[in-house]
Motif scaffolding. Structure first.
Motif, PDB file in Angstrom:
ATOM      1  N   GLU A  98      -4.532  -3.380  -2.183  1.00 54.79           N
ATOM      2  CA  GLU A  98      -3.344  -2.546  -2.037  1.00 54.79           C
ATOM      3  C   GLU A  98      -3.697  -1.265  -1.278  1.00 54.79           C
ATOM      4  O   GLU A  98      -4.831  -0.790  -1.314  1.00 54.79           O
ATOM      5  CB  GLU A  98      -2.770  -2.193  -3.414  1.00 54.79           C
ATOM      6  N   ASP A  99      -2.704  -0.714  -0.615  1.00 54.58           N
ATOM      7  CA  ASP A  99      -2.884   0.521   0.149  1.00 54.58           C
ATOM      8  C   ASP A  99      -3.504   1.635  -0.702  1.00 54.58           C
ATOM      9  O   ASP A  99      -4.324   2.414  -0.216  1.00 54.58           O
ATOM     10  CB  ASP A  99      -1.554   1.023   0.697  1.00 54.58           C
ATOM     11  N   ASP A 118      -6.635  -3.233   3.740  1.00 57.86           N
ATOM     12  CA  ASP A 118      -5.263  -3.315   3.252  1.00 57.86           C
ATOM     13  C   ASP A 118      -4.474  -4.192   4.222  1.00 57.86           C
ATOM     14  O   ASP A 118      -5.000  -4.669   5.225  1.00 57.86           O
ATOM     15  CB  ASP A 118      -4.642  -1.918   3.061  1.00 57.86           C
ATOM     16  N   ARG A 119      -3.224  -4.423   3.937  1.00 59.43           N
ATOM     17  CA  ARG A 119      -2.414  -5.352   4.748  1.00 59.43           C
ATOM     18  C   ARG A 119      -2.197  -4.867   6.178  1.00 59.43           C
ATOM     19  O   ARG A 119      -1.922  -5.652   7.065  1.00 59.43           O
ATOM     20  CB  ARG A 119      -1.076  -5.620   4.064  1.00 59.43           C
TER      21      ARG A 119
END
Length: 193
Positions: free
Chosen positions: A91-92, A58-59
């Motif tokens: 995405e998370d 994720d980011r």
């Protein structure tokens, strides 16, 4: 950050006689015969930076790996800094939906780099297969200095970046390393109502 690592594989070999980093210690636990055991240990490897390849993150850097995971998590924790190269950023919610695949949590990651097909000539389970032809050719390329220089000129110095390298290999090449689906069954992690 271990002080040393125990290994049984040096017993009976000549390596300890030529490598002073291979030392013996007495195990605090009894061996198979109930007696204290002498075991070889090697010094730790603590790099300034570790770079690993994984399927996704994720980011924030929560990194998910599946298939043959090797010692990637251990390599990250042994280093001062860690860079994770991934096939994709997700995405998370994707990461949270399958927490057991998160082998490297964000607190251990200093940077995430998105580089599709970045593990080539190795594989990324679920994304592409191992390039066995390259591995077979490499020993012939690398043992001949002239051939090695020519290969480096074409495939390393002759490409502007990894994307150009991937494009140069071509769509047919990548189609040959494509993998089909082999989906994992979902599990119920449960939650309070």
């Amino acid at each position: 950050r271990l002080p040393f690592y125990p290994l049984r594989s040096y017993g009976g070999s000549d390596l300890p006689s030529v490598n002073s980093d291979l030392r013996k210690v007495t195990s605090p636990y009894p061996g198979p015969d109930g007696e204290p055991e002498q075991i070889y240990v090697v010094p730790p490897v603590n790099p300034d930076v570790t770079i690993i390849h994984a399927q996704r993150a994720d980011r924030r850097g929560n990194t998910q790996i599946w298939g043959l995971t090797g010692i990637q998590a251990e390599a990250v924790y042994a280093a001062d800094k860690a860079v994770v190269v991934v096939e994709e950023i997700v995405e998370d919610e994707v990461v949270r939906s399958d927490p057991n695949r998160t082998l490297v949590p964000s607190h251990a990651v200093d940077a995430v780099v998105v580089c599709p097909r970045g593990a080539h000539p190795s594989f990324a389970q679920g994304y592409y297969d191992r390039d066995n032809d390259f591995y077979r050719a490499w020993s012939h390329i690398s043992k001949d200095p002239e051939r090695l220089r020519a290969w480096l000129a074409e495939w390393v110095y002759g490409t502007a970046d990894h994307a150009e390298y991937v494009d140069k290999l071509g769509a047919d090449f990548w189609a040959g390393l494509a993998v089909g689906e082999a989906l994992s069954e979902p599990v119920n992690y449960g939650r309070r109502l």
